[in-house]
Design a protein around this motif. Structure first.
Motif, PDB file in Angstrom:
ATOM      1  N   LYS A  22      79.938  88.676  45.677  1.00 12.95           N
ATOM      2  CA  LYS A  22      79.321  88.269  46.939  1.00 12.95           C
ATOM      3  C   LYS A  22      79.231  86.756  46.997  1.00 12.95           C
ATOM      4  N   ASN A  75      68.014  99.412  34.834  1.00 13.68           N
ATOM      5  CA  ASN A  75      67.475  99.992  36.058  1.00 13.68           C
ATOM      6  C   ASN A  75      66.138 100.644  35.734  1.00 13.68           C
ATOM      7  N   PRO A  97      67.077  93.063  43.024  1.00 11.11           N
ATOM      8  CA  PRO A  97      67.378  94.290  43.762  1.00 11.11           C
ATOM      9  C   PRO A  97      68.379  95.151  42.987  1.00 11.11           C
ATOM     10  N   PRO A  98      68.271  96.473  43.087  1.00 15.41           N
ATOM     11  CA  PRO A  98      69.193  97.344  42.348  1.00 15.41           C
ATOM     12  C   PRO A  98      70.651  97.182  42.746  1.00 15.41           C
ATOM     13  N   SER A  99      70.919  96.628  43.913  1.00 15.05           N
ATOM     14  CA  SER A  99      72.306  96.482  44.364  1.00 15.05           C
ATOM     15  C   SER A  99      73.033  95.320  43.681  1.00 15.05           C
ATOM     16  N   MET A 100      72.316  94.413  43.043  1.00 17.96           N
ATOM     17  CA  MET A 100      72.964  93.261  42.398  1.00 17.96           C
ATOM     18  C   MET A 100      73.511  93.656  41.030  1.00 17.96           C
ATOM     19  N   ASN A 101      74.713  93.165  40.719  1.00 18.85           N
ATOM     20  CA  ASN A 101      75.269  93.385  39.386  1.00 18.85           C
ATOM     21  C   ASN A 101      75.193  92.093  38.580  1.00 18.85           C
ATOM     22  N   THR A 118      68.631  87.522  49.186  1.00 18.96           N
ATOM     23  CA  THR A 118      68.097  88.327  48.100  1.00 18.96           C
ATOM     24  C   THR A 118      67.063  87.518  47.333  1.00 18.96           C
ATOM     25  N   ASP A 136      76.860  89.015  40.156  1.00 20.12           N
ATOM     26  CA  ASP A 136      76.105  88.452  41.271  1.00 20.12           C
ATOM     27  C   ASP A 136      74.905  87.651  40.775  1.00 20.12           C
ATOM     28  N   LYS A 174      65.609  96.618  39.466  1.00 17.58           N
ATOM     29  CA  LYS A 174      66.453  96.320  38.320  1.00 17.58           C
ATOM     30  C   LYS A 174      65.847  95.143  37.586  1.00 17.58           C
TER      31      LYS A 174
END
Length: 155
Positions: free
Chosen positions: A9, A66, A39-43, A16, A46, A86
């Motif tokens: 991203k 998580n 946030p759980p969507s970040m790896n 975020t 990112d 996370k």
């Protein structure tokens, strides 16, 4: 240790929030590991991209976990759950020291205390009147104590 690639991203104006939280009690106050709630969507990519591009941190390692939603309590008929998140443990190349606790005067706490005392002073002439039954019981107890004191002085 594999090198991390840039994140997928592009973060021009990030929306975020990475929340820096204190490590557990076993980790000293000065350390090179930082713990974030993300946030759980970040790896990992990112997270690394975010921290290097925005805060100019040199990151050595990132570990993520998580954390599940947990029951926080119940309010009547509803059951409240803590939101899942996370946890990211980031190792940086230099030591990080948590800042000292801020002075309460800078956050207006002293102003709130002064405001409360000003309100209490305004009500200084007023007082709560106890319930009539409580007054009668206190008077009866005082009368019994006075009678007992008379008996001890006579004897």
């Amino acid at each position: 240790m594999p090198l991390l690639k840039e994140g997928l991203k592009k973060l021009y104006f990030p929306s975020t929030v990475l929340k820096l939280v204190r490590n557990g009690p076993s980790v000293p106050a000065v350390s090179n590991t930082l713990t974030f709630r993300v946030p759980p969507s970040m790896n990992k990519f990112d997270i690394k991209s975010y921290l290097t591009n925005i805060y100019k941190l040199n990151i050595l390692d990132i570990r993520t976990a998580n954390m599940p939603a947990k029951l926080a309590g119940s309010g009547g008929n509803t059951i409240l759950k803590r939101q899942k998140f996370k946890k990211a443990i980031v190792t940086i190349d230099h030591e990080f020291k948590w800042p000292e606790a801020p002075d309460s005067a800078t956050f207006g706490i002293q102003d709130a205390v002064n405001e409360r005392s000003r309100i209490m002073n305004r009500l200084k002439g007023w007082r709560m009147r106890p319930h009539h039954g409580i007054q009668a019981a206190k008077k009866a107890a005082a009368d019994e104590a006075a009678a007992a004191a008379k008996e001890t002085t006579k004897a």
